[in-house]
Every structure is written in structure tokens, then in C-alpha cells.
Design a protein around this motif. Structure first.
Motif, PDB file in Angstrom:
ATOM      1  N   CYS A  58     -19.300  51.254   1.309  1.00  0.00           N
ATOM      2  CA  CYS A  58     -18.810  50.794   0.006  1.00  0.00           C
ATOM      3  C   CYS A  58     -17.318  51.095  -0.176  1.00  0.00           C
ATOM      4  CB  CYS A  58     -19.650  51.377  -1.129  1.00  0.00           C
ATOM      5  SG  CYS A  58     -19.419  53.112  -1.348  1.00  0.00           S
ATOM      6  N   GLU A  59     -16.730  51.871   0.735  1.00  0.00           N
ATOM      7  CA  GLU A  59     -15.279  52.101   0.645  1.00  0.00           C
ATOM      8  C   GLU A  59     -14.513  51.175   1.581  1.00  0.00           C
ATOM      9  OE1 GLU A  59     -14.662  56.289   1.318  1.00  0.00           O
ATOM     10  OE2 GLU A  59     -15.776  56.812  -0.493  1.00  0.00           O
ATOM     11  N   ASN A  60     -15.253  50.341   2.300  1.00  0.00           N
ATOM     12  CA  ASN A  60     -14.608  49.449   3.252  1.00  0.00           C
ATOM     13  C   ASN A  60     -14.429  48.074   2.612  1.00  0.00           C
ATOM     14  OD1 ASN A  60     -14.499  47.405   5.449  1.00  0.00           O
ATOM     15  ND2 ASN A  60     -14.512  49.252   6.711  1.00  0.00           N
ATOM     16  N   LYS A  61     -13.179  47.719   2.340  1.00  0.00           N
ATOM     17  CA  LYS A  61     -12.914  46.489   1.587  1.00  0.00           C
ATOM     18  C   LYS A  61     -13.406  45.252   2.337  1.00  0.00           C
ATOM     19  CE  LYS A  61      -9.395  44.415  -1.185  1.00  0.00           C
ATOM     20  NZ  LYS A  61      -8.104  44.361  -1.724  1.00  0.00           N
ATOM     21  N   LYS A  62     -13.247  45.279   3.679  1.00  0.00           N
ATOM     22  CA  LYS A  62     -13.661  44.112   4.476  1.00  0.00           C
ATOM     23  C   LYS A  62     -15.179  43.929   4.376  1.00  0.00           C
ATOM     24  CE  LYS A  62     -11.003  43.136   8.377  1.00  0.00           C
ATOM     25  NZ  LYS A  62     -10.949  43.308   9.824  1.00  0.00           N
ATOM     26  N   PHE A  63     -15.902  45.038   4.494  1.00  0.00           N
ATOM     27  CA  PHE A  63     -17.366  44.930   4.430  1.00  0.00           C
ATOM     28  C   PHE A  63     -17.808  44.419   3.059  1.00  0.00           C
ATOM     29  CE2 PHE A  63     -21.700  46.454   3.834  1.00  0.00           C
ATOM     30  CZ  PHE A  63     -22.296  45.867   4.952  1.00  0.00           C
ATOM     31  N   CYS A  64     -17.205  44.998   2.008  1.00  0.00           N
ATOM     32  CA  CYS A  64     -17.583  44.564   0.649  1.00  0.00           C
ATOM     33  C   CYS A  64     -17.221  43.098   0.425  1.00  0.00           C
ATOM     34  CB  CYS A  64     -16.901  45.439  -0.401  1.00  0.00           C
ATOM     35  SG  CYS A  64     -17.547  47.108  -0.396  1.00  0.00           S
ATOM     36  N   SER A  65     -16.104  42.649   1.019  1.00  0.00           N
ATOM     37  CA  SER A  65     -15.704  41.240   0.858  1.00  0.00           C
ATOM     38  C   SER A  65     -16.734  40.327   1.503  1.00  0.00           C
ATOM     39  CB  SER A  65     -14.357  40.963   1.543  1.00  0.00           C
ATOM     40  OG  SER A  65     -13.361  41.682   0.927  1.00  0.00           O
ATOM     41  N   GLY A  66     -17.132  40.662   2.743  1.00  0.00           N
ATOM     42  CA  GLY A  66     -18.120  39.839   3.450  1.00  0.00           C
ATOM     43  C   GLY A  66     -19.427  39.803   2.678  1.00  0.00           C
ATOM     44  N   LEU A  67     -19.804  40.954   2.156  1.00  0.00           N
ATOM     45  CA  LEU A  67     -21.081  41.050   1.446  1.00  0.00           C
ATOM     46  C   LEU A  67     -21.053  40.233   0.155  1.00  0.00           C
ATOM     47  CD1 LEU A  67     -23.851  42.307   1.360  1.00  0.00           C
ATOM     48  CD2 LEU A  67     -22.856  44.410   0.449  1.00  0.00           C
ATOM     49  N   ILE A  68     -19.996  40.367  -0.609  1.00  0.00           N
ATOM     50  CA  ILE A  68     -19.982  39.627  -1.884  1.00  0.00           C
ATOM     51  C   ILE A  68     -19.841  38.116  -1.620  1.00  0.00           C
ATOM     52  CG2 ILE A  68     -17.480  39.825  -2.399  1.00  0.00           C
ATOM     53  CD1 ILE A  68     -20.433  39.987  -4.871  1.00  0.00           C
ATOM     54  N   LYS A  95     -10.630  28.925  -0.779  1.00  0.00           N
ATOM     55  CA  LYS A  95      -9.790  29.325  -1.919  1.00  0.00           C
ATOM     56  C   LYS A  95      -9.820  30.845  -2.129  1.00  0.00           C
ATOM     57  CE  LYS A  95      -9.440  28.260  -6.794  1.00  0.00           C
ATOM     58  NZ  LYS A  95     -10.277  27.794  -7.870  1.00  0.00           N
ATOM     59  N   HIS A  96     -11.016  31.435  -2.065  1.00  0.00           N
ATOM     60  CA  HIS A  96     -11.139  32.852  -2.416  1.00  0.00           C
ATOM     61  C   HIS A  96     -10.938  33.807  -1.248  1.00  0.00           C
ATOM     62  CE1 HIS A  96     -12.793  31.096  -6.007  1.00  0.00           C
ATOM     63  NE2 HIS A  96     -12.700  32.279  -6.594  1.00  0.00           N
ATOM     64  N   PHE A  97     -11.102  33.325  -0.017  1.00  0.00           N
ATOM     65  CA  PHE A  97     -10.992  34.235   1.129  1.00  0.00           C
ATOM     66  C   PHE A  97      -9.936  33.765   2.127  1.00  0.00           C
ATOM     67  CE2 PHE A  97     -15.098  34.933  -0.748  1.00  0.00           C
ATOM     68  CZ  PHE A  97     -15.236  36.312  -0.729  1.00  0.00           C
ATOM     69  N   GLY A  98      -9.214  32.704   1.769  1.00  0.00           N
ATOM     70  CA  GLY A  98      -8.134  32.222   2.637  1.00  0.00           C
ATOM     71  C   GLY A  98      -8.650  31.645   3.948  1.00  0.00           C
ATOM     72  N   LEU A  99      -9.936  31.275   4.002  1.00  0.00           N
ATOM     73  CA  LEU A  99     -10.485  30.731   5.255  1.00  0.00           C
ATOM     74  C   LEU A  99     -10.465  29.205   5.160  1.00  0.00           C
ATOM     75  CD1 LEU A  99     -13.542  33.154   5.476  1.00  0.00           C
ATOM     76  CD2 LEU A  99     -11.517  33.239   6.924  1.00  0.00           C
ATOM     77  N   LYS A 100      -9.363  28.602   5.547  1.00  0.00           N
ATOM     78  CA  LYS A 100      -9.168  27.160   5.332  1.00  0.00           C
ATOM     79  C   LYS A 100      -9.770  26.315   6.449  1.00  0.00           C
ATOM     80  CE  LYS A 100      -6.326  27.812   1.747  1.00  0.00           C
ATOM     81  NZ  LYS A 100      -6.885  27.776   0.419  1.00  0.00           N
ATOM     82  N   GLN A 101     -10.036  26.937   7.597  1.00  0.00           N
ATOM     83  CA  GLN A 101     -10.440  26.146   8.779  1.00  0.00           C
ATOM     84  C   GLN A 101     -11.952  26.071   8.970  1.00  0.00           C
ATOM     85  OE1 GLN A 101      -7.982  24.729  10.451  1.00  0.00           O
ATOM     86  NE2 GLN A 101      -6.466  25.780   9.182  1.00  0.00           N
ATOM     87  N   LEU A 102     -12.728  26.559   7.987  1.00  0.00           N
ATOM     88  CA  LEU A 102     -14.182  26.618   8.191  1.00  0.00           C
ATOM     89  C   LEU A 102     -14.778  25.224   8.363  1.00  0.00           C
ATOM     90  CD1 LEU A 102     -15.315  29.282   5.552  1.00  0.00           C
ATOM     91  CD2 LEU A 102     -14.915  29.612   8.000  1.00  0.00           C
ATOM     92  N   LYS A 103     -15.785  25.145   9.238  1.00  0.00           N
ATOM     93  CA  LYS A 103     -16.523  23.881   9.414  1.00  0.00           C
ATOM     94  C   LYS A 103     -18.015  24.175   9.214  1.00  0.00           C
ATOM     95  CE  LYS A 103     -15.297  23.214  13.757  1.00  0.00           C
ATOM     96  NZ  LYS A 103     -14.616  24.433  14.073  1.00  0.00           N
ATOM     97  N   ASN A 104     -18.773  23.148   8.833  1.00  0.00           N
ATOM     98  CA  ASN A 104     -20.218  23.356   8.681  1.00  0.00           C
ATOM     99  C   ASN A 104     -20.845  23.771  10.008  1.00  0.00           C
ATOM    100  OD1 ASN A 104     -19.748  22.606   6.116  1.00  0.00           O
ATOM    101  ND2 ASN A 104     -21.004  20.748   6.136  1.00  0.00           N
ATOM    102  N   THR A 105     -20.344  23.203  11.102  1.00  0.00           N
ATOM    103  CA  THR A 105     -20.921  23.515  12.417  1.00  0.00           C
ATOM    104  C   THR A 105     -20.664  24.971  12.838  1.00  0.00           C
ATOM    105  OG1 THR A 105     -18.976  22.482  13.355  1.00  0.00           O
ATOM    106  CG2 THR A 105     -21.010  21.188  13.393  1.00  0.00           C
ATOM    107  N   ASP A 106     -19.763  25.678  12.128  1.00  0.00           N
ATOM    108  CA  ASP A 106     -19.585  27.118  12.437  1.00  0.00           C
ATOM    109  C   ASP A 106     -20.839  27.914  12.086  1.00  0.00           C
ATOM    110  OD1 ASP A 106     -16.998  26.622  13.146  1.00  0.00           O
ATOM    111  OD2 ASP A 106     -16.162  27.165  11.186  1.00  0.00           O
TER     112      ASP A 106
END
Ligand SMILES: C[S@@+](CC[C@H](N)C(=O)[O-])C[C@H]1O[C@@H](n2cnc3c(N)ncnc32)[C@H](O)[C@@H]1O
Length: 434
Positions: free
Chosen positions: A81-91, A133-144
Motif C-alpha cells: 500500500c506504500e508502493n504508488k505503482k502497485f496502487c496505480s495498477g490496482l485502482i 488519459k489517466h495513466f498516460g498509456l496512449k499506445q494500448l491495443k485491444n489485442t494487448d
């Protein structure tokens, strides 16, 4: 639960549990449901509400892993819960599955500094844009959202985009009513307990349950053997077999007996079923389930200890529900997307051909042989059937009505998650020439 201290303590405890199980599954490649059972057996402090939050979060993490893998830490964080990356992925995954309206989830969003406004409800393209928009991941594809090797395994004309949309939905639960309908109290009990139930329009014993609030296994009608939890796709295999009362059937890969019980029900407990497997402990489960359902016409045999097919007294029908890559159950088991490989399909295809070869002599003249998998892979399905027909001119594909549409199948049944909201299934029905 509005006490901030309590919410904080819960967030800490949940995130520790989620991180521990998540990284254990990633490393060991053990099935998530197995790891969850083990964790809760060793950690009795978690109540049913905690268990639900932890389990749902983990299913969401694996369902959306293809989109959040670059956010999550590569290995387990010291304090989740102190790891920002983990909490970001989880939320992120809680929002993608619309599970964010919860004080603990809100706490994660604060820890991660994520604004949960405007989370899209269902549309996958809108969800992808929201992630950008919220995580700056602009290149995502459905096939990922599925591994690359999987695409190579699919039939040429397969609608992958449609499948991915289905794979990202949380699956419902299907049950199969069992035994004489006039004595079955399941529907009454489900209604009394306020379940949202949807009986299938054609397969009258198949009932869809959305968001069960009570553990189905605690219901009296379950304990009395009046229903089994079984996906609609598995249930439809009963209609590919068309087993009749008084016949003799061999369920070659019977496992814990889902299909054996299905056959026994179609046969109204008349006739006989021999259920075999190479794993004895699974057959022990089968025996318990058969006792609960009061089916007395089932005999089990460990295939490792007995000679395989009975050539002396061949069967009216043989079912090979073969071990497979289970890609058709990825909606229900999203962790398997990231632990299976193309090599599994290749190795399984060899095993499947071998089991089918050894089972064929067990079919009597004019008898039926059904081959089934819950895989999408051409190597495990169409190619196995083609090769079997080439090397066994005494068998031919026999038409039967599609159990969900009643249209002719030409002997090959393919079920996809859409439009019925179920797993996928492949089956071929062969008849042996007289
Ligand atoms: C898809 S599962 C069967 C599920 C089962 N029919 C049911 O409905 O619950 C495949 C089964 O094949 C068994 N198996 C693996 N290799 C086998 C073999 N060579 N002969 C027979 N069974 C085998 C596995 O132990 C597993 O239980």
C-alpha cells in the motif's frame, strides 16, 4: 465502514494479500483459484467480505494485465500500500471492472493519486481511451489483452475483436438442474434467496445466475444433489452425445465427473457409465458427486491401473473430453492467459490424438464417439478431427442440432462466449460404421 482508520487498515491488509497472491501466481504459474484457496486456508482472519474484495481484485488484475503490466512493479513490493505503482495498477483494474465504488478502492485511488471521474461502464474503446488519459498509456491495443501466440492458434476466419470484448466481461455462473424436474426444488430456493436467475430458452435445465450473493454450495438443493454448477458450454456437450437411458457409455477423461453426471442425467440414471481418468483423486471427487446426485449407474476406473478400451464389450457411446489448453475458459480463469504457451497447445495436441486413438476401439459398430475440448486452438480441434478421420475410415462425422440454436452442425459444434454469455467449447460427433 466510514471510519478512516478502519479503511486504512483494510487497504493495507488487502493490498498485502493481493500483492502476495498476484506475484506468487505470476512466478509459480499455479492457477489463481488454487492459490486463493491456499491463502485463505492459511489466513483465517479474512471474513467473507474481505475474501470477496481480494479475490475480485486479483481476477481483475489478471483480466486487464495486458494493459497494466507496464504500470505494475516487476516484483512484489515490500509494502504494497506504500508502493504508488502497485496502487496505480490496482485502482486501474478496479475502475476497468467498475469495482471502484468502495471506500477501500477510494483509498487506493488517493494513494495512487488517480482521479476516478468518468470511469466508462462497458465500452472497451472508451476504457482504452480512459486508460490513455489517466495513466498516460496512449499506445494500448485491444489485442494487448491476450498473448501474441494465442492469435496464431485461432482459425483463419475467427473474430478476435469480438472475443476480446467478451473476455473482458466478468462471467456469470451457470447451473444445471439435475434429476426429475417435478421433484427439483432448486428454482424455488433460488427465488426465495433473491438470486437473479435466467433460465435458458432452449436448454431448459440450464440456469444463468448473475452476481450470486450467497455461496451456491450452501444451498439445500445443492446438498441434495438437485443441481450442479456447470457452464452452459459444458452442458451443451450432453446434446452432442445424446446418451439415452439403458445405453452403456465410457467417459474416458472423466476427471471430477462434470460430464459423467451430465450423461447420467440425460440417461435418467438408466444404463451404465464407466468413468476413467489417470488421476485417481479426481475420480474420488466424482464418486462423492455421484452419491450426492443419487446416480447408482456409474463405475470408476483408474486408467493407469487398467487396460484402456474394452474391445470385448465395446460401448454404445464414448466421450473424450480431452485435456486441453482451456483457452475457452479464459474469461473465468483470466490468469491462465498469462501462464499458458503455444508449446502447451503443441504438446496437448499429441496427447489428445493419442487418447482418441486409444478410445476409438471402445466404440461398438454403429456406436458414437464424441471428441471435445474447451480450446480455440486449431491444432487441438480441427486438426485432431481431420487426422482422426483420415486414419479411421470406419468413422464419419454425424450431424446433430446445435444445442443453443437447433441449427444443423454437420457434426462439429463450436460455442463461443457470445451471444450466450458462456465459455467456449469445441465438439465433434463421430459415428462408427456398422
Ligand atoms: C478437460 S478435463 C476433464 C473434465 C471432466 N470431463 C469434467 O467434465 O469434469 C481432462 C481430464 O483428462 C485427464 N487426462 C489427462 N490425460 C489423460 C489420459 N491419457 N487418459 C485419460 N484421461 C486423461 C485429466 O486428468 C483431466 O481430468
Amino acid at each position: 465502514m466510514n471510519n478512516p482508520k478502519l479503511i486504512q487498515a483494510r487497504a493495507r491488509s488487502y493490498s498485502e494479500a493481493i500483492a502476495q497472491i498476484f506475484y506468487e501466481v505470476r512466478e509459480s504459474r499455479n492457477p489463481l483459484d488454487q492459490e486463493l484457496r491456499r491463502f485463505f486456508r492459511n489466513n483465517k482472519k479474512y471474513g467473507s467480505r474481505d475474501r470477496r474484495f481480494i479475490a475480485e481484485s486479483l481476477y481483475s488484475l489478471f483480466r486487464w494485465f495486458g494493459w497494466v503490466q507496464d504500470i505494475l512493479p516487476i516484483s512484489a513490493p515490500d509494502v504494497a500500500c506504500e508502493n504508488k505503482k502497485f496502487c496505480s495498477g490496482l485502482i486501474a483494474v478496479l475502475c476497468l471492472d467498475n469495482l471502484h465504488i468502495d471506500p477501500v478502492a477510494e483509498h487506493f485511488s488517493q494513494l495512487a493519486g488517480v482521479n476516478m471521474q468518468g470511469v466508462p461502464k462497458t465500452d472497451l474503446d472508451e476504457k482504452r481511451q480512459w486508460m490513455g488519459k489517466h495513466f498516460g498509456l496512449k499506445q494500448l491495443k485491444n489485442t494487448d489483452l491476450v498473448p501474441d501466440w494465442f492469435v496464431e492458434e485461432l482459425p483463419k476466419d475467427f473474430n478476435l475483436e469480438e472475443l476480446i470484448i467478451d473476455l473482458q466481461k466478468r462471467p456469470p455462473m451457470w447451473i444445471r438442474l439435475q434429476g426429475p424436474q417435478n421433484k427439483n426444488n432448486t428454482l424455488r430456493e433460488l427465488k426465495e434467496r433473491d438470486f437473479d436467475i435466467y433460465p435458458h430458452s432452449i436448454m431448459k435445465k440450464a440456469i444463468k445466475i448473475v452476481n450470486p450473493r450467497v455461496n451456491l454450495y450452501e444451498l439445500k438443493s445443492f446438498r441434495d444433489g438437485q443441481f450442479e454448477v456447470q457452464d452452459l458450454a459444458s452442458q451443451s456437450l450432453g446434446f452432442a452425445c445424446q446418451a439415452e437411458g439403458g445405453q452403456r457409455w465410457w467417459d474416458v477423461c472423466a476427471g471430477a465427473g462434470g460430464k459423467t453426471l451430465l450423461l447420467a442425467d440425460h440417461m435418467e440414471s438408466k444404463g451404465g457409465i464407466t468413468s476413467t481418468d489417470i488421476r485417481e483423486w479426481k475420480l474420488d471427487d466424482l464418486k462423492k458427486r455421484a452419491r450426492r446426485a443419487r446416480f447408482s449407474n456409474i463405475t470408476t476406473k483408474n486408467l493407469k491401473k487398467t487396460r484402456s478400451a474394452s474391445k470385448k464389450r465395446p460401448y454404445d457411446g464414448v466421450l473424450v473430453d480431452a485435456p486441453c489448453s482451456c483457452t475457452g475458459t479464459w474469461r473465468r480463469n483470466p490468469d491462465a492467459r498469462w501462464s499458458s504457451t503455444a508449446k502447451d497447445c503443441e504438446e496437448l495436441a499429441t496427447i489428445q490424438a493419442d487418447i482418441l486413438e486409444k478410445s476409438a476401439p471402445g466404440v461398438k459398430a454403429d456406436g458414437v464417439l464424441v471428441y471435445a475440448t474447451c480450446s480455440f486452438s486449431v491444432r487441438e480441434n480441427e486438426e485432431i478431427v481431420e487426422n482422426f478421420l483420415k486414419t479411421h475410415p470406419d468413422f464419419y462425422l454425424e450431424d446433430f442440432p446445435h444445442p443453443l440454436t437447433l441449427k444443423p452442425t454437420g457434426g462439429i459444434l463450436r460455442i463461443s462466449p457470445s451471444p450466450e454469455d458462456c465459455d467456449a467449447m469445441f465438439a465433434a460427433r463421430f459415428r462408427r460404421k456398422n
